[in-house]
Design an enzyme around this catalytic site. Structure first.
Site, PDB file in Angstrom:
ATOM      1  N   LYS A 127       0.842  -1.194   0.000  1.00 19.52           N
ATOM      2  CA  LYS A 127       0.000   0.000   0.000  1.00 19.52           C
ATOM      3  C   LYS A 127       0.881   1.248   0.000  1.00 19.52           C
ATOM      4  O   LYS A 127       1.802   1.372   0.809  1.00 19.52           O
ATOM      5  CB  LYS A 127      -0.913   0.016   1.222  1.00 19.52           C
ATOM      6  CG  LYS A 127      -1.912  -1.128   1.262  1.00 19.52           C
ATOM      7  CD  LYS A 127      -2.957  -1.013   0.166  1.00 19.52           C
ATOM      8  CE  LYS A 127      -3.990  -2.114   0.263  1.00 19.52           C
ATOM      9  NZ  LYS A 127      -5.058  -1.990  -0.753  1.00 19.52           N
ATOM     10  N   ASP A 133      -0.229  -0.128  -4.585  1.00 21.45           N
ATOM     11  CA  ASP A 133      -1.655   0.223  -4.568  1.00 21.45           C
ATOM     12  C   ASP A 133      -1.854   1.534  -3.812  1.00 21.45           C
ATOM     13  O   ASP A 133      -1.649   1.605  -2.606  1.00 21.45           O
ATOM     14  CB  ASP A 133      -2.440  -0.902  -3.890  1.00 21.45           C
ATOM     15  CG  ASP A 133      -3.947  -0.680  -3.913  1.00 21.45           C
ATOM     16  OD1 ASP A 133      -4.395   0.341  -4.467  1.00 21.45           O
ATOM     17  OD2 ASP A 133      -4.672  -1.537  -3.373  1.00 21.45           O
ATOM     18  N   GLU A 159      -1.746   0.406  -8.829  1.00 23.03           N
ATOM     19  CA  GLU A 159      -3.181   0.169  -8.730  1.00 23.03           C
ATOM     20  C   GLU A 159      -3.913   1.391  -8.190  1.00 23.03           C
ATOM     21  O   GLU A 159      -3.432   2.045  -7.249  1.00 23.03           O
ATOM     22  CB  GLU A 159      -3.395  -1.031  -7.804  1.00 23.03           C
ATOM     23  CG  GLU A 159      -4.817  -1.443  -7.578  1.00 23.03           C
ATOM     24  CD  GLU A 159      -4.891  -2.719  -6.747  1.00 23.03           C
ATOM     25  OE1 GLU A 159      -5.912  -2.916  -6.059  1.00 23.03           O
ATOM     26  OE2 GLU A 159      -3.927  -3.526  -6.780  1.00 23.03           O
ATOM     27  N   GLU A 164     -11.254  -1.940  -8.514  1.00 22.78           N
ATOM     28  CA  GLU A 164     -11.799  -2.164  -7.170  1.00 22.78           C
ATOM     29  C   GLU A 164     -13.005  -1.283  -6.894  1.00 22.78           C
ATOM     30  O   GLU A 164     -13.976  -1.713  -6.275  1.00 22.78           O
ATOM     31  CB  GLU A 164     -10.704  -1.902  -6.132  1.00 22.78           C
ATOM     32  CG  GLU A 164     -11.176  -2.001  -4.689  1.00 22.78           C
ATOM     33  CD  GLU A 164     -10.064  -1.766  -3.699  1.00 22.78           C
ATOM     34  OE1 GLU A 164     -10.365  -1.566  -2.502  1.00 22.78           O
ATOM     35  OE2 GLU A 164      -8.868  -1.780  -4.091  1.00 22.78           O
ATOM     36  N   ASP A 196     -14.621  -6.813  -9.461  1.00 24.11           N
ATOM     37  CA  ASP A 196     -14.915  -7.544  -8.225  1.00 24.11           C
ATOM     38  C   ASP A 196     -16.400  -7.878  -8.198  1.00 24.11           C
ATOM     39  O   ASP A 196     -17.251  -6.983  -8.236  1.00 24.11           O
ATOM     40  CB  ASP A 196     -14.539  -6.666  -7.018  1.00 24.11           C
ATOM     41  CG  ASP A 196     -14.644  -7.390  -5.686  1.00 24.11           C
ATOM     42  OD1 ASP A 196     -15.395  -8.376  -5.591  1.00 24.11           O
ATOM     43  OD2 ASP A 196     -13.987  -6.951  -4.724  1.00 24.11           O
ATOM     44  N   HIS A 215     -10.136  -7.904  -7.801  1.00 25.35           N
ATOM     45  CA  HIS A 215     -10.049  -7.486  -6.404  1.00 25.35           C
ATOM     46  C   HIS A 215     -10.935  -8.443  -5.623  1.00 25.35           C
ATOM     47  O   HIS A 215     -11.982  -8.874  -6.110  1.00 25.35           O
ATOM     48  CB  HIS A 215     -10.549  -6.049  -6.254  1.00 25.35           C
ATOM     49  CG  HIS A 215     -10.657  -5.607  -4.833  1.00 25.35           C
ATOM     50  ND1 HIS A 215     -11.853  -5.593  -4.137  1.00 25.35           N
ATOM     51  CD2 HIS A 215      -9.718  -5.163  -3.960  1.00 25.35           C
ATOM     52  CE1 HIS A 215     -11.654  -5.159  -2.910  1.00 25.35           C
ATOM     53  NE2 HIS A 215     -10.369  -4.900  -2.774  1.00 25.35           N
TER      54      HIS A 215
END
Length: 410
Positions: free
Chosen positions: A214, A243, A269, A296, A319, A346
């Site tokens: 992250k 991400d 991401e 996502e 997702d 995701h």
């Protein structure tokens, strides 16, 4: 016959700083769960994913959609599910709250996913097997392709699937080998640098060959430092993804992504706002050869169509517990196949449902078996938790979609 529909608000506080990212610092992983009670004694379970607040609103909307299924046989429902999905998603009053996004669309995902689960249970097979055994015509009858006709008609979707039938058997070994996973829990946003380092070592020891960090810190140097830690521990051959969870504006994304090129990220991401297709197109050109992954927070097939048309997305992370469920997931996967873009979901479902869907994508649609995100935090809450051994998802064998929760089955 479906004799009743019940909906439950299931929330699971996480331990430590698990689940944290640049935007969502204190998440409560939650499911709006729809259950279809069949007169045979079977219960179909489906859900949509939220981070806590508002989960009750999704449940309320799911109750509304669920009423349309009472008194119907699941085989009758699924024989032309695409038409039912179109009808429900365009409900003359509820549609105003979307359309095809937000609380109402999450609620439709919950009910849709319950339908697929009950369908597989009624036939006594895992969802992946039900889906790969359906004919192209049967698959397409479960889809709502409205607003996609400029890119993908029903006839074209059938031909695309028929074209993959010739080589389908060559992809069946994935069922024995298992589907590769990647570890998304090595570097939650609030984790210390040392914990990130230790988690990378643990992921390697467990057999993962790809992992995700992250990013999106107020100080970009923190992101750069932590990314180099991951690359240092992982070595040059492991795929490292970054991400940002929509944290950056476009100028920030361009500047920071270019500074992160030194760690050779496999993708970046959700770098900026998920509705801004043009910004992603500009960014993709500005930071090449770094590739973008997104999906996502993309709520429906129309925006995915726009992203594919723009050429900005190198990986699509649709997702099934964020879009309108399995049906819309498959529609997006077909679009991606047309464009030659990999689908790497995701997993708001913690991989429970998606372990079935990626097998279908690979075997029936010919998508590359790249890898599937692995998040372990809710495994203990499922009746049949996903099995990841040596960094690989083992093929589920229990009938249904693996989405039954223990708290609702005691």
């Amino acid at each position: 016959m479906i004799r009743k529909v019940t909906v439950a608000d299931a929330r699971f506080p996480l331990e430590g700083d698990a689940g944290s990212d640049a935007i969502h610092r204190d998440p409560i992983y939650s499911y709006a769960v729809a259950q279809l009670h069949d007169d045979s004694g079977l219960v179909g379970s489906g859900f949509a994913f939220t981070l806590g607040e508002g989960n009750d609103l999704v449940c309320k909307a799911a109750e509304y959609y669920g009423r349309a299924l009472q008194g119907k046989d699941i085989e009758e429902v699924m024989a032309n599910f695409g038409a039912l999905f179109l009808q429900l998603s365009n409900d003359q009053q509820f549609r105003w709250l979307g359309p095809h996004k937000g609380v109402v669309h999450l609620a439709l995902a919950s009910v849709t996913n319950a339908c697929y689960d009950l369908w597989a249970k009624k036939r006594g097979v895992p969802l992946w097997k039900l889906l790969i055994d359906l004919s192209p015509e049967q698959i397409v009858s479960t889809l709502d392709l409205s607003y996609l006709e400029d890119e993908l008609t029903a006839a074209q979707a059938i031909e695309l699937l028929k074209g993959q039938q010739l080589t389908k058997e060559s992809r069946m070994p994935i069922l024995e080998q298992g589907y590769p996973g990647y570890d998304t829990s090595i570097g939650w946003f609030n984790y210390s640098d040392e914990l990130v380092r230790e988690n990378c070592k643990k992921a390697l020891a467990e057999g993962f060959t790809a992992m995700k960090l992250k990013v999106g810190s107020a100080d970009p140097q923190r992101d750069i430092r932590r990314a180099h830690i991951v690359r240092e521990v992982a070595g040059p051959d492991v795929k490292v993804m970054l991400d940002a969870n929509q944290q950056w504006n476009l100028p920030q994304a361009i500047a920071i992504c270019n500074k992160l090129k030194g760690i050779d990220p496999y993708w970046v991401e959700e770098p900026t706002h998920p509705d801004d297709v043009n910004a992603h197109a500009t960014l993709a050109k500005a930071i090449a050869p770094i590739k973008l992954a997104l999906g996502e927070h993309v709520p429906n097939k129309i925006i995915f169509k726009n992203y594919l048309q723009s050429g900005s997305a190198s990986f699509i992370q649709v997702d099934a517990v964020r879009v309108g469920g399995v049906s819309e997931f498959i529609a997006v996967s077909l679009l991606c196949k047309k464009y030659g873009v990999p689908v790497v979901p995701h997993v708001g479902d913690m991989g429970q449902l998606h372990q079935h869907l990626v097998l279908f994508n690979h075997i029936a649609m010919g998508h590359e078996a790249l890898f599937l995100e692995h998040i372990p935090h809710l495994q203990k809450h499922f009746v049949n938790p996903a099995q990841i051994i040596g960094g690989v998802y083992k093929t589920p064998q229990v009938p249904g979609s693996s989405c039954d929760l223990l708290i609702l089955n005691n």
